[in-house]
Motif scaffolding. Sequence first.
Motif, PDB file in Angstrom:
ATOM      1  N   HIS A  38      -5.210   6.985  12.671  1.00  0.00           N
ATOM      2  CA  HIS A  38      -4.251   7.344  13.725  1.00  0.00           C
ATOM      3  C   HIS A  38      -3.304   6.182  14.017  1.00  0.00           C
ATOM      4  O   HIS A  38      -2.103   6.387  14.229  1.00  0.00           O
ATOM      5  CB  HIS A  38      -4.993   7.765  14.996  1.00  0.00           C
ATOM      6  CG  HIS A  38      -4.084   8.162  16.104  1.00  0.00           C
ATOM      7  ND1 HIS A  38      -3.377   9.334  16.095  1.00  0.00           N
ATOM      8  CD2 HIS A  38      -3.735   7.517  17.240  1.00  0.00           C
ATOM      9  CE1 HIS A  38      -2.636   9.399  17.190  1.00  0.00           C
ATOM     10  NE2 HIS A  38      -2.835   8.315  17.897  1.00  0.00           N
ATOM     11  N   LEU A  39      -3.825   4.959  14.014  1.00  0.00           N
ATOM     12  CA  LEU A  39      -2.981   3.770  14.218  1.00  0.00           C
ATOM     13  C   LEU A  39      -1.928   3.680  13.115  1.00  0.00           C
ATOM     14  O   LEU A  39      -0.767   3.386  13.385  1.00  0.00           O
ATOM     15  CB  LEU A  39      -3.837   2.500  14.242  1.00  0.00           C
ATOM     16  CG  LEU A  39      -3.072   1.178  14.288  1.00  0.00           C
ATOM     17  CD1 LEU A  39      -2.285   1.041  15.595  1.00  0.00           C
ATOM     18  CD2 LEU A  39      -4.014   0.007  14.103  1.00  0.00           C
ATOM     19  N   ILE A  40      -2.331   3.959  11.893  1.00  0.00           N
ATOM     20  CA  ILE A  40      -1.386   3.924  10.769  1.00  0.00           C
ATOM     21  C   ILE A  40      -0.294   4.962  10.970  1.00  0.00           C
ATOM     22  O   ILE A  40       0.892   4.679  10.766  1.00  0.00           O
ATOM     23  CB  ILE A  40      -2.131   4.123   9.425  1.00  0.00           C
ATOM     24  CG1 ILE A  40      -3.051   2.921   9.152  1.00  0.00           C
ATOM     25  CG2 ILE A  40      -1.141   4.330   8.272  1.00  0.00           C
ATOM     26  CD1 ILE A  40      -4.060   3.135   8.039  1.00  0.00           C
ATOM     27  N   VAL A  41      -0.663   6.160  11.408  1.00  0.00           N
ATOM     28  CA  VAL A  41       0.319   7.214  11.683  1.00  0.00           C
ATOM     29  C   VAL A  41       1.282   6.740  12.766  1.00  0.00           C
ATOM     30  O   VAL A  41       2.501   6.910  12.656  1.00  0.00           O
ATOM     31  CB  VAL A  41      -0.377   8.536  12.099  1.00  0.00           C
ATOM     32  CG1 VAL A  41       0.619   9.525  12.696  1.00  0.00           C
ATOM     33  CG2 VAL A  41      -1.079   9.149  10.900  1.00  0.00           C
ATOM     34  N   ARG A  42       0.752   6.131  13.806  1.00  0.00           N
ATOM     35  CA  ARG A  42       1.597   5.633  14.909  1.00  0.00           C
ATOM     36  C   ARG A  42       2.568   4.562  14.409  1.00  0.00           C
ATOM     37  O   ARG A  42       3.756   4.573  14.724  1.00  0.00           O
ATOM     38  CB  ARG A  42       0.718   5.084  16.021  1.00  0.00           C
ATOM     39  CG  ARG A  42       1.485   4.673  17.243  1.00  0.00           C
ATOM     40  CD  ARG A  42       0.523   4.375  18.406  1.00  0.00           C
ATOM     41  NE  ARG A  42       1.256   3.804  19.495  1.00  0.00           N
ATOM     42  CZ  ARG A  42       1.445   2.502  19.690  1.00  0.00           C
ATOM     43  NH1 ARG A  42       0.918   1.624  18.870  1.00  0.00           N
ATOM     44  NH2 ARG A  42       2.139   2.055  20.706  1.00  0.00           N
ATOM     45  N   GLN A  43       2.051   3.628  13.616  1.00  0.00           N
ATOM     46  CA  GLN A  43       2.896   2.557  13.085  1.00  0.00           C
ATOM     47  C   GLN A  43       3.989   3.122  12.172  1.00  0.00           C
ATOM     48  O   GLN A  43       5.147   2.701  12.248  1.00  0.00           O
ATOM     49  CB  GLN A  43       2.040   1.532  12.333  1.00  0.00           C
ATOM     50  CG  GLN A  43       1.155   0.711  13.242  1.00  0.00           C
ATOM     51  CD  GLN A  43       0.143  -0.119  12.471  1.00  0.00           C
ATOM     52  OE1 GLN A  43      -0.365   0.295  11.432  1.00  0.00           O
ATOM     53  NE2 GLN A  43      -0.175  -1.299  13.003  1.00  0.00           N
ATOM     54  N   LEU A  44       3.628   4.064  11.318  1.00  0.00           N
ATOM     55  CA  LEU A  44       4.621   4.671  10.424  1.00  0.00           C
ATOM     56  C   LEU A  44       5.671   5.448  11.215  1.00  0.00           C
ATOM     57  O   LEU A  44       6.857   5.433  10.878  1.00  0.00           O
ATOM     58  CB  LEU A  44       3.940   5.574   9.399  1.00  0.00           C
ATOM     59  CG  LEU A  44       3.183   4.836   8.293  1.00  0.00           C
ATOM     60  CD1 LEU A  44       2.270   5.789   7.523  1.00  0.00           C
ATOM     61  CD2 LEU A  44       4.147   4.139   7.349  1.00  0.00           C
ATOM     62  N   SER A  45       5.251   6.107  12.292  1.00  0.00           N
ATOM     63  CA  SER A  45       6.205   6.819  13.156  1.00  0.00           C
ATOM     64  C   SER A  45       7.202   5.846  13.767  1.00  0.00           C
ATOM     65  O   SER A  45       8.401   6.142  13.857  1.00  0.00           O
ATOM     66  CB  SER A  45       5.471   7.564  14.269  1.00  0.00           C
ATOM     67  OG  SER A  45       4.652   8.567  13.733  1.00  0.00           O
ATOM     68  N   LEU A  46       6.713   4.677  14.177  1.00  0.00           N
ATOM     69  CA  LEU A  46       7.600   3.660  14.737  1.00  0.00           C
ATOM     70  C   LEU A  46       8.564   3.133  13.673  1.00  0.00           C
ATOM     71  O   LEU A  46       9.740   2.881  13.957  1.00  0.00           O
ATOM     72  CB  LEU A  46       6.782   2.507  15.336  1.00  0.00           C
ATOM     73  CG  LEU A  46       5.993   2.841  16.597  1.00  0.00           C
ATOM     74  CD1 LEU A  46       5.042   1.689  16.951  1.00  0.00           C
ATOM     75  CD2 LEU A  46       6.924   3.152  17.758  1.00  0.00           C
TER      76      LEU A  46
END
Length: 90
Positions: free
Chosen positions: A37-45
């Motif tokens: 989920h952190l990776i998804v958040r970082q990629l979204s940013l």
Amino acid sequence: MQQQYTPEKTELIRLHAATCFSMTQFINGHHCPKLAHLIVRQLSLLVAHPDLEEVSASRDMYLQLLEHWQKVTSHLLEQQAIRSQTAKFH
């Protein structure tokens, strides 16, 4: 001579590095839904970052990675839910 970056560009570089580090942790065996989920958040940013051009190879790459990691996260959460249900019956 050292190249100077704007604060926004520096932020983009750090976010990219942090995302790469998180993906490396996951690939090296830390298969945790929270990390995914952190990776998804970082990629979204990264995709939404103002210094990333609207149409660029980098943006396309981040979008592809975002889609992949959203699937990974979903799969991990499904597995976690199944394990949780199985544990209740034992």
